[in-house]
Design a protein around this motif. Structure first.
Motif, PDB file in Angstrom:
ATOM      1  N   ILE A 171     -18.011   4.396  27.817  1.00  0.00           N
ATOM      2  CA  ILE A 171     -19.394   4.817  28.074  1.00  0.00           C
ATOM      3  C   ILE A 171     -19.946   5.739  26.978  1.00  0.00           C
ATOM      4  CG2 ILE A 171     -19.202   4.545  30.573  1.00  0.00           C
ATOM      5  CD1 ILE A 171     -18.914   7.606  30.780  1.00  0.00           C
ATOM      6  N   ASN A 172     -19.065   6.245  26.136  1.00  0.00           N
ATOM      7  CA  ASN A 172     -19.475   7.110  25.019  1.00  0.00           C
ATOM      8  C   ASN A 172     -18.758   6.660  23.736  1.00  0.00           C
ATOM      9  OD1 ASN A 172     -20.526   9.299  23.527  1.00  0.00           O
ATOM     10  ND2 ASN A 172     -18.696  10.522  23.950  1.00  0.00           N
ATOM     11  N   PRO A 173     -18.944   5.397  23.320  1.00  0.00           N
ATOM     12  CA  PRO A 173     -18.165   4.882  22.196  1.00  0.00           C
ATOM     13  C   PRO A 173     -18.672   5.396  20.851  1.00  0.00           C
ATOM     14  CG  PRO A 173     -19.733   3.238  22.910  1.00  0.00           C
ATOM     15  CD  PRO A 173     -19.889   4.396  23.843  1.00  0.00           C
ATOM     16  N   PHE A 174     -17.790   5.332  19.838  1.00  0.00           N
ATOM     17  CA  PHE A 174     -18.156   5.800  18.499  1.00  0.00           C
ATOM     18  C   PHE A 174     -19.317   4.991  17.931  1.00  0.00           C
ATOM     19  CE2 PHE A 174     -16.621   2.296  15.904  1.00  0.00           C
ATOM     20  CZ  PHE A 174     -15.727   1.668  16.740  1.00  0.00           C
ATOM     21  N   ASP A 175     -19.418   3.714  18.329  1.00  0.00           N
ATOM     22  CA  ASP A 175     -20.507   2.880  17.808  1.00  0.00           C
ATOM     23  C   ASP A 175     -21.665   2.807  18.792  1.00  0.00           C
ATOM     24  OD1 ASP A 175     -18.629  -0.305  18.107  1.00  0.00           O
ATOM     25  OD2 ASP A 175     -18.907   1.375  19.480  1.00  0.00           O
ATOM     26  N   ILE A 176     -21.983   3.973  19.286  1.00  0.00           N
ATOM     27  CA  ILE A 176     -23.263   4.337  19.914  1.00  0.00           C
ATOM     28  C   ILE A 176     -23.404   3.958  21.380  1.00  0.00           C
ATOM     29  CG2 ILE A 176     -25.792   4.413  19.679  1.00  0.00           C
ATOM     30  CD1 ILE A 176     -24.186   5.479  17.226  1.00  0.00           C
ATOM     31  N   ASP A 177     -23.293   2.666  21.738  1.00  0.00           N
ATOM     32  CA  ASP A 177     -23.564   2.367  23.146  1.00  0.00           C
ATOM     33  C   ASP A 177     -22.533   1.424  23.753  1.00  0.00           C
ATOM     34  OD1 ASP A 177     -26.456   0.087  22.729  1.00  0.00           O
ATOM     35  OD2 ASP A 177     -24.347  -0.146  22.215  1.00  0.00           O
ATOM     36  N   THR A 178     -22.558   1.330  25.054  1.00  0.00           N
ATOM     37  CA  THR A 178     -21.556   0.543  25.771  1.00  0.00           C
ATOM     38  C   THR A 178     -21.645  -0.930  25.411  1.00  0.00           C
ATOM     39  OG1 THR A 178     -21.556   2.153  27.547  1.00  0.00           O
ATOM     40  CG2 THR A 178     -20.682  -0.005  28.086  1.00  0.00           C
ATOM     41  N   TYR A 179     -22.819  -1.390  25.029  1.00  0.00           N
ATOM     42  CA  TYR A 179     -22.932  -2.788  24.608  1.00  0.00           C
ATOM     43  C   TYR A 179     -22.058  -3.056  23.385  1.00  0.00           C
ATOM     44  CZ  TYR A 179     -24.623  -7.278  23.085  1.00  0.00           C
ATOM     45  OH  TYR A 179     -24.667  -8.583  22.684  1.00  0.00           O
ATOM     46  N   SER A 180     -21.971  -2.092  22.471  1.00  0.00           N
ATOM     47  CA  SER A 180     -21.086  -2.245  21.302  1.00  0.00           C
ATOM     48  C   SER A 180     -19.632  -2.375  21.756  1.00  0.00           C
ATOM     49  CB  SER A 180     -21.195  -1.049  20.358  1.00  0.00           C
ATOM     50  OG  SER A 180     -22.479  -0.921  19.847  1.00  0.00           O
ATOM     51  N   ARG A 184     -17.167  -5.614  21.374  1.00  0.00           N
ATOM     52  CA  ARG A 184     -15.824  -5.560  20.746  1.00  0.00           C
ATOM     53  C   ARG A 184     -14.780  -6.147  21.679  1.00  0.00           C
ATOM     54  NH1 ARG A 184     -14.382  -0.404  20.401  1.00  0.00           N
ATOM     55  NH2 ARG A 184     -16.392   0.617  20.656  1.00  0.00           N
ATOM     56  N   ARG A 241     -17.784   9.085  20.684  1.00  0.00           N
ATOM     57  CA  ARG A 241     -18.763   9.657  19.768  1.00  0.00           C
ATOM     58  C   ARG A 241     -18.741  11.175  19.990  1.00  0.00           C
ATOM     59  NH1 ARG A 241     -25.139   8.686  19.258  1.00  0.00           N
ATOM     60  NH2 ARG A 241     -25.299   9.319  17.094  1.00  0.00           N
ATOM     61  N   ARG A 244     -21.801  13.727  20.842  1.00  0.00           N
ATOM     62  CA  ARG A 244     -22.330  13.941  22.193  1.00  0.00           C
ATOM     63  C   ARG A 244     -21.633  15.116  22.868  1.00  0.00           C
ATOM     64  NH1 ARG A 244     -23.071   7.966  22.981  1.00  0.00           N
ATOM     65  NH2 ARG A 244     -25.324   7.657  22.884  1.00  0.00           N
ATOM     66  N   TRP A 245     -20.351  15.234  22.642  1.00  0.00           N
ATOM     67  CA  TRP A 245     -19.617  16.360  23.218  1.00  0.00           C
ATOM     68  C   TRP A 245     -20.024  17.679  22.560  1.00  0.00           C
ATOM     69  CZ3 TRP A 245     -17.215  16.415  27.644  1.00  0.00           C
ATOM     70  CH2 TRP A 245     -16.756  15.209  28.167  1.00  0.00           C
ATOM     71  N   ARG A 395     -14.002   1.677   9.265  1.00  0.00           N
ATOM     72  CA  ARG A 395     -13.280   1.990  10.490  1.00  0.00           C
ATOM     73  C   ARG A 395     -11.767   1.822  10.319  1.00  0.00           C
ATOM     74  NH1 ARG A 395     -13.400   5.086  14.727  1.00  0.00           N
ATOM     75  NH2 ARG A 395     -12.368   4.204  16.523  1.00  0.00           N
TER      76      ARG A 395
END
Lengths: 440, 297
Positions: A171-180, A184, A241, A244-245, A395
């Protein structure tokens, strides 16, 4: 002399454990190359035939296995993504049928994984070996390049602190959003977007992570407010990501966000560790750090994480907050280190022998497999391979790059822990590709 | 006068006439030449080009067929027939003509390339790659061949080296070709090197400033590196230039949401779902992403 290729994707997770395997295999007269997996795939046509240990069994790994097998390599695997997991539905995404069909030997870390595979892939029964996972050897040794020293240094600098390891990579992936993240998962074959069951599983994981995030934040705010003199270190999972933290913790003076990949040193240094189903909860417990797990709401995922077997578990961030505060305040810590009962509960999920390393058990199997490789090309051909293939960028560089200096330092640390008399030279064939040779 | 020297003289005369813009006289010269020398396939081709170039497509086709009746084994004429048929959207006939060209002249890289180009609907990707490999041997200096090979390798998810060597070859051979940078950008994105991908798409746009696909790709790579400042205008430009609407509006929705413009994002997602209900799953995936508010619940 047969060559053993130990493939790596994430160096922080896999490099040191491969050095343990290397130590045990070098002493059995195998030559060893510890390599980032992309170099292996790019150079496959030129590599001397040997044994290969893949770090996973998903669709992408299976394609590499198939290609390697076509070139005459013998294929073995261990599932690093499953280190902290026993949930069947999640395991099913990690072990592809093609990988199970292709591997000559499948190393598994415990009886639960073995039983899962035998039920799902009956034909693989005779090729499975329960060895445990050499990552637990690493943890048992406290080894890393200088983890113990670093831990002491951290304690000296920071004093007592609470470590919070987060695990919200979906829900907080390095590549911005959950769709990314979703894309993957689809691309590597662990999720079929047209399968309603797969989607349901995936979204249940997302809901699980949201519950965890809610309670971790309640813990952080509650603890920071109630105990402003105690430092809290938040270590987001490397797949998250971090920005965000950092933004979320901005107003919390006693909370610091840390991205250092050497998680072992931080766990060794912490007075107590808090997590929500993260594999590091298991690792922390094995290291002897008191570990608190937060398991909010009713999610099936809680029972599938091995870390919850060995943690002190609470349903809410608030309750975890009180337990941690009591532990820190008390002369007799309330949260014990890994108990005998917890250790015994662990065995079916992760076989840990008190005196015999997982790497040693793997090496015994690999030694036997090596006798089946006949007439491979001389190892001198390894040095002829150009450094240009297997370049690491983006990456991949973030995940797997290690300098030769750090590699050698880590290796010396492993050797020292094992009291190994081996004299080994290390040649860097390409970025994060190290050929380890016994010196005559 | 030998045939060779006669033909050379005709070439010179034709060049002079065309340079002076004397189209009628040029055409008469060729037609007279063909009466005396009907087996000279180059002359037939020049006449076809003249007629096609002056808007007389039907006449050009008739001339070409006449030429082929006289020169059935001319790979060059068959190739031209393939080009004319393809240009007139008769792709199946074009394909047949190219195949015939290849039989009569197997060393023609142009023919190989035209046979392999996806727009000719060569569905057999392995066959396409074989043709391209052959074309590369015949004409190793063709940037277009290299790019087509790279595109095939990307489509079948080949190893990085297989794509990279051909993309780099194209970049060296034709540094002014926008498509080379575009394909390199797509490759870098696939390798999750989105910063490098952004650079390639920017170069593409220098050479092809109104390319909607390049704007879309730039927007996507910028978004994935957290660079919404570049992503947003690029996505909006891609929409203006007519890029695939659902794809680019979906990307725009993601950019807007990650910029905390939730209402604007929802508006885009609502619009896409009306166009294509299958986007519902993708929408959910976007909306599962954490927001700043989630860290303060």
């Amino acid at each position: 002399m047969t060559v053993l290729y130990l493939l790596i994707e994430e160096s922080f997770r896999e490099m040191t454990s491969r050095q343990f395997i290397a130590a045990d295999c070098l002493s059995k007269n195998l030559q060893v190359v510890i390599a980032q997996q992309w170099w292996f795939a790019e150079n496959l046509a030129e590599l001397p035939r040997g044994l290969v240990l893949f770090k996973g069994n998903n669709h992408t790994q299976a394609s590499m296995m198939r290609a390697a097998k076509d070139y005459g390599h013998l294929i073995t695997s261990i599932e690093e993504e499953a280190f902290g997991v026993t949930y069947d539905i999640e395991l099913a995404t990690m072990f592809s049928p093609e990988a199970m069909e292709t591997a000559d030997t499948v190393f598994v870390q415990g009886k639960k994984h073995r039983d899962f595979l035998v039920e799902r892939f009956p034909n693989v029964r005779d090729r499975i070996v329960v060895t445990g996972n050499p990552r637990s050897d690493v943890i048992a040794s406290g080894a890393g390049p200088d983890s113990t020293e670093k831990a002491a240094k951290l304690r000296g600098e920071l004093g007592d602190f609470v470590l919070v390891n987060t695990n919200c990579g979906a829900i907080n992936p390095f590549d911005i959003d959950t769709y990314s993240h979703f894309s993957r998962c689809v691309n590597v074959g662990v999720l079929d977007p047209d399968d309603p069951n797969d989607l349901e599983r995936f979204e249940s994981l997302l809901a699980f992570e949201h519950s965890n995030l809610r309670e971790i934040n309640r813990f952080l705010r509650g603890f920071a407010e109630g105990h402003p003199d105690t430092l809290v270190i938040v270590r987001p999972h490397p797949s998250e990501r971090i920005e965000r933290w950092i933004d979320a913790c901005e107003g919390l003076v006693s909370v610091r966000v840390e991205s250092d990949k050497d998680h072992i040193a931080w766990m060794l240094a912490a007075r107590v560790m808090v997590h929500t189903g993260c594999t590091t909860g298991l690792e922390g417990a094995l290291l002897g750090t008191p570990v608190v797990g937060i398991c909010p709401d009713d999610h099936v995922w809680h029972d599938g994480f091995i870390s919850n077997v060995v943690s002190h578990v609470f349903k809410t961030g608030e309750k975890a907050c009180r337990a941690v505060a009591d532990h820190l305040a008390s002369d007799l810590p309330n949260l014990s280190n890994l108990s005998v009962e917890a250790f015994n509960r662990l065995q079916s999920s992760l076989y840990v022998h008190r005196t015999q390393r997982a790497s040693w058990r793997m090496a015994a199997v690999l030694e036997e497999l090596a006798t089946r490789i006949v007439g491979s090309a001389p190892l001198g051909t390894l040095s002829d391979l150009g450094r240009s293939r297997g370049r690491l960028e983006g990456r991949r560089h973030e995940k797997s790059f290690v300098t030769i200096r750090d590699f050698v330092a880590s290796w010396e640390s492993v050797k020292s822990h094992l009291e190994s008399p081996l004299k080994v030279s290390v040649e860097e064939l390409a970025p994060s590709v190290f050929w380890m040779k016994i010196q005559e | 006068m030998t045939t060779h020297s006669r033909r050379e003289q005709t070439r010179t005369d034709l060049r002079d006439l065309l340079t002076r813009g004397e189209v009628g006289a040029s055409e008469s010269l060729i037609q007279e030449t063909l009466v005396k020398d009907p087996f000279w396939s180059d002359a037939w081709i020049e006449l076809v080009k003249l007629q096609a170039g002056t808007g007389r497509g039907t006449e050009a086709m008739a001339t070409l067929r006449s030429g082929l009746r006289q020169n059935h084994e001319s790979g060059h004429l068959w190739f031209f027939l393939g080009v004319l048929e393809s240009n007139n959207n008769r792709h199946a006939d074009g394909l047949l003509a190219f195949e015939k060209a290849l039989v009569t002249d197997p060393g023609s890289a142009f023919t190989l390339l035209r046979l392999a180009v996806p727009s000719l609907d060569v569905k057999d990707s392995k066959n396409r790659e074989n043709l391209l490999s052959w074309a590369c041997v015949v004409d190793p200096l063709s940037a277009q061949v290299r790019l087509e090979i790279a595109k095939c390798a990307l489509a079948r998810r080949a190893r990085a080296a297989a794509v990279e060597i051909n993309v780099k070859g194209a970049l060296v051979l034709a540094p002014g070709k926008a498509e080379s940078y575009y394909i390199n950008g797509v490759f870098q994105h696939r390798e999750m090197n989105n910063l490098a991908a952004m650079a390639e798409f920017k170069k593409t746009l220098i050479l092809a400033p109104n390319n909607p696909a390049a704007f879309y790709q730039l927007a996507r790579s910028a978004f994935l590196t957290g660079n919404n400042k570049h992503a947003l205008p690029a996505a909006e430009t891609a929409i203006e230039l007519g890029y695939a609407e659902t794809d680019v509006r979906f990307l725009l929705a993601r950019i807007l949401r990650s910029s905390s413009r939730f209402d604007d994002s929802r508006h885009q997602l609502d619009r896409i779902e009306k166009l294509d209900p299958e986007y519902a799953v993708r929408r959910r995936m976007v909306e599962w992403t954490v927001t700043a508010e989630d860290f303060h619940r």
